[in-house]
Every structure is written in structure tokens, then in C-alpha cells.
Design an enzyme around this catalytic site. Structure first.
Site, PDB file in Angstrom:
ATOM      1  N   CYS A 134       0.835  -1.210   0.000  1.00 43.41           N
ATOM      2  CA  CYS A 134       0.000   0.000   0.000  1.00 43.41           C
ATOM      3  C   CYS A 134       0.863   1.250   0.000  1.00 43.41           C
ATOM      4  CB  CYS A 134      -0.918  -0.008   1.213  1.00 43.41           C
ATOM      5  SG  CYS A 134      -1.925   1.475   1.309  1.00 43.41           S
ATOM      6  N   CYS A 137      -0.382   4.120   2.118  1.00 47.02           N
ATOM      7  CA  CYS A 137      -0.234   3.950   3.579  1.00 47.02           C
ATOM      8  C   CYS A 137       1.218   4.202   3.993  1.00 47.02           C
ATOM      9  CB  CYS A 137      -0.578   2.535   4.034  1.00 47.02           C
ATOM     10  SG  CYS A 137      -2.024   1.838   3.294  1.00 47.02           S
ATOM     11  N   ASP A 138       2.156   3.684   3.206  1.00 43.88           N
ATOM     12  CA  ASP A 138       3.549   3.635   3.653  1.00 43.88           C
ATOM     13  C   ASP A 138       4.518   4.533   2.870  1.00 43.88           C
ATOM     14  OD1 ASP A 138       2.779   1.726   5.519  1.00 43.88           O
ATOM     15  OD2 ASP A 138       2.981   0.110   4.068  1.00 43.88           O
TER      16      ASP A 138
END
Ligand code: NDP
Length: 310
Positions: A134, A137-138
Site C-alpha cells: 500500500c 499507507c507507507d
């Protein structure tokens, strides 16, 4: 034991649309959100292809609004996970991760799909230490660093494009000699100077002391032109598609070869009477939020009709 007329499992666009429709039809419902409340759209950036938002809308915001809309019309939305379900007899009995049991006259399965991994041991070894599925997300952790994205579809292009605004360089590792992504997405990545596409390339493994420091790759795998090489990277992002979340059904519904729930051609009916499926869990073909929302509506109408006929 708690009794409901319709148990909705999953909280993506399909689940919330089903909740909105069943609530408005006065069907006593319960929506259990699952491991990732809001589903896959909470992992993306701006959504530009969901009709009704001319300037696009943030994925998290869209899902928060759907959730609120469902609650506003009377849906019972709860966090938790359905860990087991008995579909052999109606009413069906579902068990949550906290051990509660719910008796449901109908069930709408809207559990979506999860990111796939290549299956390399190194993906597990470096989980949370440079391996991610992701980018939104990261990606933040890789500002001014070098990353690689595996895959050549729309997701891979979207993730590579997103990362290219943070990282100093982004490799795309593409196993074929072309991108499968739409023309618009291809153009976006081609226009970015810090994205380098490695065509005809597969990943053999990852290396690094306390986290990912590089990837072992091979060009033209399995041919006489086969050429192993390494790239130095700090992050390794998977974007090679998704697997439908059907494990908890334990073989009680008919699935296709890839694990997607098989529905009746003209409705959302599954192989078990009273059980309906909506969204990506039953859609290997379109996998779009707007399609999922539409199928959530269909599943709700099908469930409502089923209940009325009983
Ligand atoms: P896709 O299935 O479309 O693409 C998967 C990519 O990963 C392909 O390039 C595939 O290669 C590659 N791949 C699969 N398995 C492996 C493997 N084991 N090793 C190396 N590479 C592998 O998945 P996406 O998640 O990209 O997209 C799913 C759907 O969602 C599509 O319909 C897409 O259009 C849609 N989507 C739309 C978006 C938008 O419109 N904004 C954004 C994101 C997704 P190969 O081509 O060789 O099979």
C-alpha cells in the site's frame, strides 16, 4: 442470540450501499465492518472516477461519508470480524471475533479482496521493514529514497505515480514487455522522469541487513537471454492484483477457480438461497468502486425480495 433480517459482511462501497438500501426498506440489518473498515478505497488517494465528485474525492473521506449515510438512514454498523458462518441451514448463524453469535435470515457477503504477494520468503522476512502492498499507507516513509513497485496494471501505475512525488526514484518491475494499465495511467507514469520501467523483469528475492536494501531481479526469465541483476532500493511495493476474501466461508458457497463467489447471471444470488454477494468478492471483471456500490444496491434489493417471499 442476536437476530437480524440481513447480515452485511464488509464495509466497502458494496457493504455500505447494501446497508443504505436495506435500512431504507425497513429491513433490520447489521453491518460488520471487518479488518479494514472502509475497504480498499481507504488505501488510495483521490478518487476521480466515482461519479458525483467533479473535483475527485479522497478515498477515506468517501468511505466515511458512505458510513455516515448508512448510519443516518438507520443502519446498525459495528466494528468486528466474522470469523465463521454456518450457511447449511436458515436462519444462518455467524460468529464474530469476540465470540458473539448472530442469527440472520439473509446474508450479503461484501468482503472485497486483499492485495496479492509474489509468494517469496523475503516478502515475509521484510514485512514492515521495506515491503508493503500500500503506497498511500507507507509511501511517506520513503521520502527522497529509492523504491520499486511490482506490477504493470492500473494499481501499479497509480502507486508508482504517487510514490514518484515522494521518493527520489521509482522502479516499476513489469514481467511482460508492456503495461496492462489504461492509456491514461500509462501516460502518467511515462511522463514522470524519476520513474524507470524495467520490462520483462521478475523478482527473485530481496536483500538487506535490517531492512530492504535491494532486490535481486532477472530479465528474460526462462529464456537463453536470461540476465540476473540487482537494484538498490529502500522499499518494495506489491501491486499485482487482489485475492477475494472468501476464506471464512470455508467452501460453503460456490466459488470460481480464483476464489471469487459465483453469482446468478441476472442477480446477486449465490449457490445458497438467502445468501447474496456484492462488490469485488464476486467481481473478477470490473473491480471498480462504483460497480461495487451498484452491486450492493442489487444485493439489498435481492435480499429484500427474498425476505418478502418467505
Ligand atoms: P491487474 O490484474 O489489472 O494487474 C496486475 C498486474 O500485476 C499486471 O501487470 C500483472 O502482470 C502483474 N502481476 C500479476 N501477478 C504477478 C506476478 N506473480 N509477478 C509479477 N507481476 C505480476 O490488477 P490491478 O490491481 O492493477 O487492477 C485491478 C482492477 O482495478 C483493474 O480492472 C484496473 O483497471 C482497476 N483499477 C482502476 C484504477 C483506476 O481506474 N483509477 C486504479 C487501480 C485499479 P501481467 O500483465 O503480466 O498479467
Amino acid at each position: 442470540m442476536e437476530k437480524v433480517q440481513c447480515l452485511i459482511i464488509g464495509s466497502g462501497p458494496a457493504g455500505y450501499s447494501a446497508a443504505i438500501y436495506t435500512s431504507r426498506a425497513n429491513v433490520k440489518n447489521l453491518l460488520i465492518e471487518g479488518l479494514q473498515p472502509g475497504g480498499q478505497l481507504t488505501q488510495t488517494t483521490t478518487i476521480e472516477n466515482y461519479a458525483g465528485f467533479p473535483d475527485g474525492i479522497d478515498g477515506q473521506q468517501l468511505m466515511a461519508q458512505m458510513r455516515q449515510q448508512a448510519i443516518n438512514v438507520g443502519a446498525d454498523v459495528r466494528s468486528g470480524l466474522i470469523t465463521a458462518i454456518d450457511l447449511c441451514h436458515r436462519p444462518f448463524v455467524a460468529t464474530t471475533d469476540s465470540g458473539e453469535q448472530i442469527q440472520a435470515e439473509t446474508v450479503i457477503v461484501a468482503t472485497g479482496a486483499s492485495a496479492k504477494y509474489l509468494g517469496l520468503d523475503d516478502e515475509k522476512k521484510y514485512a514492515g521493514m521495506g515491503v508493503s502492498a500500500c503506497a498511500t499507507c507507507d509511501g511517506f516513509f520513503y521520502r527522497r529514497r529509492v523504491v520499486a513497485v511490482v506490477g504493470g496494471g492500473d494499481t501499479a501505475c497509480e502507486e508508482a505515480h504517487y510514490l514518484s512525488n515522494l521518493a527520489s526514484k521509482v522502479y516499476m518491475i513489469v514481467r511482460k514487455d508492456y503495461l496492462r494499465a489504461s492509456a491514461a495511467m500509462q501516460k502518467r507514469v511515462m511522463e514522470k522522469e524519476n520513474i524507470e520501467i524495467l520490462f520483462n523483469t521478475n523478482t527473485l528475492g530481496l536483500y538487506g541487513q535490517d531492512g530492504v536494501e535491494g532486490a535481486h531481479l532477472v530479465r528474460f526469465k526462462g529464456t537463453d537471454k536470461e540476465e540476473p541483476f540487482d537494484i538498490a532500493i529502500d522499499g518494495f511495493f506489491l501491486a499485482i492484483g487482489h485475492k477475494p476474501n472468501t476464506d471464512f466461508l470455508a467452501g460453503q458457497l460456490a466459488l470460481d477457480d480464483n476464489g471469487y463467489i459465483i453469482t446468478d447471471a441476472v442477480s446477486t444470488r449465490t449457490s445458497v438461497d438467502g445468501v447474496f454477494a456484492a462488490g469485488d468478492v464476486a467481481d473478477p471483471r470490473y473491480r471498480q468502486a462504483i460497480v461495487a456500490a451498484g452491486s450492493g444496491c442489487r444485493a439489498a434489493l435481492d435480499a429484500e425480495k427474498f425476505l418478502a417471499a418467505q
